[in-house]
Write a protein that holds these residues in place. Structure first.
Motif, PDB file in Angstrom:
ATOM      1  N   PHE A   1      38.697  55.229  51.431  1.00  0.00           N
ATOM      2  CA  PHE A   1      37.714  54.155  51.389  1.00  0.00           C
ATOM      3  C   PHE A   1      37.475  53.688  52.825  1.00  0.00           C
ATOM      4  O   PHE A   1      38.405  53.490  53.599  1.00  0.00           O
ATOM      5  CB  PHE A   1      38.214  53.000  50.525  1.00  0.00           C
ATOM      6  CG  PHE A   1      38.408  53.371  49.087  1.00  0.00           C
ATOM      7  CD1 PHE A   1      37.317  53.521  48.249  1.00  0.00           C
ATOM      8  CD2 PHE A   1      39.675  53.589  48.574  1.00  0.00           C
ATOM      9  CE1 PHE A   1      37.483  53.873  46.905  1.00  0.00           C
ATOM     10  CE2 PHE A   1      39.860  53.943  47.251  1.00  0.00           C
ATOM     11  CZ  PHE A   1      38.765  54.091  46.415  1.00  0.00           C
TER      12      PHE A   1
ATOM     13  N   TRP B   1      40.340  50.479  47.660  1.00  0.00           N
ATOM     14  CA  TRP B   1      38.966  50.003  47.765  1.00  0.00           C
ATOM     15  C   TRP B   1      38.900  48.505  48.018  1.00  0.00           C
ATOM     16  O   TRP B   1      38.131  48.039  48.868  1.00  0.00           O
ATOM     17  CB  TRP B   1      38.166  50.326  46.499  1.00  0.00           C
ATOM     18  CG  TRP B   1      36.799  49.738  46.576  1.00  0.00           C
ATOM     19  CD1 TRP B   1      35.761  50.182  47.334  1.00  0.00           C
ATOM     20  CD2 TRP B   1      36.332  48.535  45.926  1.00  0.00           C
ATOM     21  NE1 TRP B   1      34.665  49.339  47.194  1.00  0.00           N
ATOM     22  CE2 TRP B   1      34.989  48.334  46.332  1.00  0.00           C
ATOM     23  CE3 TRP B   1      36.917  47.638  45.034  1.00  0.00           C
ATOM     24  CZ2 TRP B   1      34.228  47.264  45.876  1.00  0.00           C
ATOM     25  CZ3 TRP B   1      36.157  46.567  44.580  1.00  0.00           C
ATOM     26  CH2 TRP B   1      34.821  46.388  44.999  1.00  0.00           C
TER      27      TRP B   1
ATOM     28  N   ASP C   1      40.715  46.819  41.938  1.00  0.00           N
ATOM     29  CA  ASP C   1      40.958  48.246  42.102  1.00  0.00           C
ATOM     30  C   ASP C   1      41.134  48.906  40.739  1.00  0.00           C
ATOM     31  O   ASP C   1      41.747  48.326  39.827  1.00  0.00           O
ATOM     32  CB  ASP C   1      42.210  48.492  42.949  1.00  0.00           C
ATOM     33  CG  ASP C   1      42.013  48.105  44.403  1.00  0.00           C
ATOM     34  OD1 ASP C   1      40.851  47.980  44.832  1.00  0.00           O
ATOM     35  OD2 ASP C   1      43.022  47.922  45.111  1.00  0.00           O
TER      36      ASP C   1
ATOM     37  N   HIS D   1      33.238  52.869  46.741  1.00  0.00           N
ATOM     38  CA  HIS D   1      33.261  52.852  45.275  1.00  0.00           C
ATOM     39  C   HIS D   1      31.876  53.223  44.763  1.00  0.00           C
ATOM     40  O   HIS D   1      30.871  52.674  45.213  1.00  0.00           O
ATOM     41  CB  HIS D   1      33.655  51.471  44.768  1.00  0.00           C
ATOM     42  CG  HIS D   1      34.146  51.474  43.353  1.00  0.00           C
ATOM     43  ND1 HIS D   1      33.361  51.893  42.297  1.00  0.00           N
ATOM     44  CD2 HIS D   1      35.348  51.135  42.813  1.00  0.00           C
ATOM     45  CE1 HIS D   1      34.053  51.790  41.171  1.00  0.00           C
ATOM     46  NE2 HIS D   1      35.262  51.344  41.456  1.00  0.00           N
TER      47      HIS D   1
ATOM     48  N   HIS E   1      29.575  43.918  43.846  1.00  0.00           N
ATOM     49  CA  HIS E   1      29.088  44.946  44.764  1.00  0.00           C
ATOM     50  C   HIS E   1      27.787  44.514  45.444  1.00  0.00           C
ATOM     51  O   HIS E   1      27.550  44.846  46.615  1.00  0.00           O
ATOM     52  CB  HIS E   1      28.869  46.262  44.018  1.00  0.00           C
ATOM     53  CG  HIS E   1      30.138  46.915  43.548  1.00  0.00           C
ATOM     54  ND1 HIS E   1      30.866  47.776  44.327  1.00  0.00           N
ATOM     55  CD2 HIS E   1      30.813  46.810  42.373  1.00  0.00           C
ATOM     56  CE1 HIS E   1      31.926  48.202  43.654  1.00  0.00           C
ATOM     57  NE2 HIS E   1      31.918  47.623  42.472  1.00  0.00           N
TER      58      HIS E   1
END
Length: 234
Positions: A59, A89, A131, A166, A206
């Motif tokens: 990541f 992540w 995660d 991700h 996100h």
């Protein structure tokens, strides 16, 4: 772009061909525009899943052969983005995206009264709460609707901010700026590479990254939008 294009051999998304690059320009192969169709949207969903599946070393890992930090935002004022390979992540996204952007925003006088919201989100991310154990995906990294060229042969992707991340991050950006046939794209992706349970609940998490970028670059309503999203996860 070359790193993303390597995934085309495994059915990955088409990436615009680079013709020439220098300090003051990037020339891409010219494509004849075509209609966006359900068929092409289905194909994009499947191809994007293949691009993500091509993977990354970690990541936050930069593209192969890239040795500097990354950039995102308009060409006239790109924001530098860290690309430090990270095992998890949440640690990557919390430190190199949310906290990094918070620091950039504060240097411009943004989020002076709301910084604690973003810090709490970063803490939750770094703790590993979000995660899911999935390996790093090979991300486009700036996959909003304007970075898709629809041609008669199918969609072509341009202007990436590629890195290991991700997979939900690319999909969340497509949803944020409402790419054509977005429901078809997501459904085809999910059929090719089933999304993790509860992915819809993480879309805003996100999306916080690109909205913070827009707040720093453009200001205006993006600032209040970022705070509203932050309150949902803080």
């Amino acid at each position: 772009m070359l790193w993303l294009a390597e995934a085309q051999e495994q059915g990955g998304a088409r990436i615009a061909q680079l013709q020439d690059v220098d300090l003051d320009h990037i020339d891409l192969l010219q494509y004849d525009a075509g209609p966006s169709t359900n068929f092409h949207a289905d194909g994009l969903g499947v191809a994007l899943a293949a691009t993500h599946a091509a993977g990354a070393p970690a990541f936050g890992a930069p593209p192969a052969r890239w040795t500097s930090h990354g950039f995102i935002g308009p060409a006239y004022s790109p924001l530098p983005m860290p690309l430090e390979p990270t095992a998890r992540w949440g640690e990557f996204f919390g430190e190199q995206r949310i906290r990094h952007l918070l620091q950039l925003g504060r240097s411009k006088g943004l989020w002076e009264d709301d910084g604690a919201l973003f810090e709490r989100i970063a803490d939750r991310l770094v703790s590993g709460e979000f995660d899911d154990g999935r390996p790093p995906a090979r991300l486009h990294g700036d996959l909003w609707a304007g970075n898709i060229i629809w041609t008669r042969e199918g969609p072509v992707l341009i202007d990436p901010a590629a890195h290991g991340g991700h997979a939900e991050t690319d999909l969340a950006m497509l949803l944020l700026f409402t790419a054509p046939h977005i429901a078809r794209i997501i459904a085809a992706y999910d059929e090719a590479a089933p999304l993790a349970d509860g992915w819809q609940e993480r879309v805003g998490l996100h999306q916080l990254f690109p909205v913070m970028v827009h707040a720093i670059v453009f200001g205006g309503d993006y600032v209040s939008q970022s705070v509203e999203i932050a309150r949902s996860y803080a």
